[in-house]
Write a protein that holds these residues in place. Structure first.
Motif: not given
Length: 243
Positions: A22-24, A32-34, A59-63, A68-69
């Motif tokens: 999803v693009e937000l 943001r894509a998640a 949430r993501a391991r790195t920026s 995921s969302a």
């Protein structure tokens, strides 16, 4: 990285058997894509339509990693527009322009608020095409390419501004621009103030104006054309006699 923010869905595409990417457009954290687990399910599908407003836990391991969302819907979203195909066409165009123009992970709260205002305007058929032009002008400004419509680029006059230089984005008065009228872009009065009202051809002039600078300053630099959804919207507005 873990953040929570209000957001509008710009697009969603299936990923795997049950998920979706999803693009937000978030309020404070930019585009943001998640990955949304279960995003392809019948329950989630209505929340992933362009224009749906959500609260997103990202949430993501790195920026810089696709994270995921988890999404929680806010309000009825675009469902109120389902009986208005022309407004849905405008919504698709706005989402495509925002997704194509905005850099990922770069905060642009002004773009979020402009999109929010446009979502409200879609409920008023007589108004939203002009608000769409203002949305694109605001997007240009937020990206650092704002139009200067405050005074004539040649004389400094604030009166009788009727054109815009296609090179600089600055307004030009009637008298100063008369010798170069065939090379200048018409400036519709409603872009100078809400009190001006709308005349025939004003929406088309506004879309031509913002489209020129979006193409010149934003999409050309990305080696992309203006989104097809925007072209489709203009065609449909023309067929409906709304330009």
């Amino acid at each position: 990285m873990e953040v929570e923010d209000e957001a509008f869905v710009l697009s969603a595409r299936a990923h795997g058997d049950t998920g979706a990417v999803v693009e937000l457009l978030t309020e404070q954290h930019g585009r943001r894509a998640a990955y949304v687990a279960g995003g392809a399910s019948r329950r989630m599908r209505p929340f992933l339509q362009p224009g749906a407003k959500v609260v997103a836990e990202l949430r993501a391991r790195t920026s810089d990693q696709l994270g995921s969302a988890r999404l929680e819907p806010v309000g009825e979203g675009p469902a109120a527009l389902f009986d208005d195909p022309l407004a849905l066409t405008g919504l698709s165009a706005a989402a495509a322009v925002a997704q194509g123009a905005l850099p990922e992970r770069e905060p642009h709260p002004g773009a979020f608020y402009a999109f929010e205002a446009l979502m409200t305007a879609f409920a008023v058929p007589e108004v939203w095409p002009a608000i769409f032009v203002r949305f694109e002008a605001g997007l240009l400004e937020d990206l650092g390419f704002g139009l200067d419509l405050s005074r004539c680029a040649s004389t400094g006059s604030m009166d009788d501004l009727v054109w815009v230089s296609p090179r600089t984005g600055r307004a030009v008065s009637r008298d100063a621009g008369a010798p170069y009228a065939d090379k200048l872009l018409p400036l519709p009065p409603f872009m100078l103030g809400a009190q001006a009202g709308l005349g025939e051809g004003d929406v088309k002039a506004g879309l031509d104006l913002t489209g020129h600078f979006l193409e010149q300053f934003v999409f050309h630099a990305l080696n992309k054309p203006l989104p097809p959804a925007r072209v489709w919207m203009i065609d449909k507005l023309g067929e409906a006699g709304r330009l």
